[in-house]
Design a protein around this motif. Structure first.
Motif, PDB file in Angstrom:
ATOM      1  N   TYR A   1      -0.252  -1.802   7.413  1.00  0.00           N
ATOM      2  CA  TYR A   1      -1.616  -2.625   6.767  1.00  0.00           C
ATOM      3  C   TYR A   1      -2.778  -2.114   6.936  1.00  0.00           C
ATOM      4  CZ  TYR A   1      -2.978  -5.231  11.097  1.00  0.00           C
ATOM      5  OH  TYR A   1      -3.190  -4.905  12.347  1.00  0.00           O
TER       6      TYR A   1
ATOM      7  N   ALA B   1      -3.603   0.437   4.114  1.00  0.00           N
ATOM      8  CA  ALA B   1      -3.224  -0.898   2.788  1.00  0.00           C
ATOM      9  C   ALA B   1      -4.604  -1.235   2.919  1.00  0.00           C
ATOM     10  CB  ALA B   1      -2.314  -1.442   2.841  1.00  0.00           C
ATOM     11  N   SER B   2      -5.173  -1.880   3.911  1.00  0.00           N
ATOM     12  CA  SER B   2      -7.185  -3.027   3.750  1.00  0.00           C
ATOM     13  C   SER B   2      -7.226  -1.807   3.490  1.00  0.00           C
ATOM     14  CB  SER B   2      -7.297  -3.128   5.155  1.00  0.00           C
ATOM     15  OG  SER B   2      -8.387  -3.517   4.643  1.00  0.00           O
TER      16      SER B   2
ATOM     17  N   GLN C   1     -10.771 -12.192   5.863  1.00  0.00           N
ATOM     18  CA  GLN C   1      -9.857 -11.525   5.173  1.00  0.00           C
ATOM     19  C   GLN C   1     -10.366 -10.421   5.791  1.00  0.00           C
ATOM     20  OE1 GLN C   1      -6.765 -11.326   3.434  1.00  0.00           O
ATOM     21  NE2 GLN C   1      -6.947  -9.393   3.618  1.00  0.00           N
TER      22      GLN C   1
ATOM     23  N   ILE D   1      -5.805  -2.264  -1.501  1.00  0.00           N
ATOM     24  CA  ILE D   1      -4.293  -2.503  -1.724  1.00  0.00           C
ATOM     25  C   ILE D   1      -3.144  -3.320  -1.193  1.00  0.00           C
ATOM     26  CG2 ILE D   1      -3.630  -0.761  -3.602  1.00  0.00           C
ATOM     27  CD1 ILE D   1      -2.166   0.240  -1.572  1.00  0.00           C
ATOM     28  N   THR D   2      -1.803  -3.493  -0.882  1.00  0.00           N
ATOM     29  CA  THR D   2      -1.074  -4.677  -0.057  1.00  0.00           C
ATOM     30  C   THR D   2      -0.384  -3.381   0.162  1.00  0.00           C
ATOM     31  OG1 THR D   2       0.712  -5.000  -1.530  1.00  0.00           O
ATOM     32  CG2 THR D   2      -0.939  -6.704  -1.634  1.00  0.00           C
ATOM     33  N   LYS D   3       0.246  -4.061   1.619  1.00  0.00           N
ATOM     34  CA  LYS D   3       1.380  -3.123   2.089  1.00  0.00           C
ATOM     35  C   LYS D   3       2.403  -2.723   0.924  1.00  0.00           C
ATOM     36  CE  LYS D   3       3.221  -6.598   5.286  1.00  0.00           C
ATOM     37  NZ  LYS D   3       3.749  -6.733   7.094  1.00  0.00           N
ATOM     38  N   GLU D   4       2.780  -3.308   0.325  1.00  0.00           N
ATOM     39  CA  GLU D   4       3.904  -3.480  -0.099  1.00  0.00           C
ATOM     40  C   GLU D   4       3.840  -2.163  -0.819  1.00  0.00           C
ATOM     41  OE1 GLU D   4       4.194  -7.226   2.033  1.00  0.00           O
ATOM     42  OE2 GLU D   4       2.737  -6.541   0.556  1.00  0.00           O
TER      43      GLU D   4
END
Length: 194
Positions: free
Chosen positions: A170, A173-174, A67, A178-181
């Motif tokens: 994305y 978000a990283s 990750q 957080i998540t990209k959603e």
């Protein structure tokens, strides 16, 4: 490659004579990197401090599960490096990778040490750079503990204006943890509330 952006950046902190500029320029390396190419890799000793003439990079840590955890983006007139590894000349904790084709001006560890001896006021410049990096890192830690994801995103937008067009969502978000959603939801809320 153009040295003007670097010299203008330096002149914000210290004044160099023409002779000192010439000494400085004799110790730098110009390097072009392609998109996705690594400047520094986790586990290797970081060989250079890098001033970005053009392009965009990300600095990230890769965990055992594969990750990616992005800690920083760097764009024109910014510096990029695994600073801890560069300063201590020990294996690094971070990867630095180009997100676009990038032109860098590099200072090797040995050349920088030599420049400190030849132009002592350069130590002040690099102390200022390290101080700014440290303060930014400390503020980011506090924000991650104390602010909502929405507030962190708003600060991100101020710190990195117009980077949305240059960096995939994305990755942002990283950076925010957080998540990209969830990032999409935050962006929708901000647009709706305008």
């Amino acid at each position: 490659m153009n040295n003007k952006p670097l010299l203008e950046y330096i002149n914000k902190f210290i004044s160099l004579t023409v002779e000192e500029e010439n000494i400085l320029l004799s110790k730098i390396v110009h390097r072009n990197y392609l998109k996705d190419q690594y400047i520094a890799q986790q586990g290797d000793i970081c060989k250079s401090a890098n001033f970005i003439n053009s392009g965009c990079t990300k600095t990230f840590y890769m965990d055992k599960e594969g990750q990616e955890h992005i800690v920083m983006f760097s764009i024109e007139d910014w510096w990029t490096s695994d600073l801890g590894s560069f300063i201590t000349q020990t294996p690094g904790d971070f990867n630095v990778q180009c997100l676009e084709n990038s032109q860098l001006i590099q200072f090797t560890h040995d050349n920088l040490e030599e420049l400190y001896k030849q132009i002592p006021k350069l130590e002040r410049l690099f102390r200022k750079i390290v101080e700014r990096a440290f303060v930014a890192s400390q503020k980011r830690i506090i924000r991650n503990f104390s602010l909502t994801a929405k507030e962190r995103y708003q600060i991100f937008k101020k710190t990195y204006p117009k980077i949305d067009q240059r960096v995939p969502q994305y990755m942002i978000a990283s950076y925010l943890g957080i998540t990209k959603e969830f990032l999409s939801k935050i962006k929708s809320q901000l647009i709706y509330n305008q």
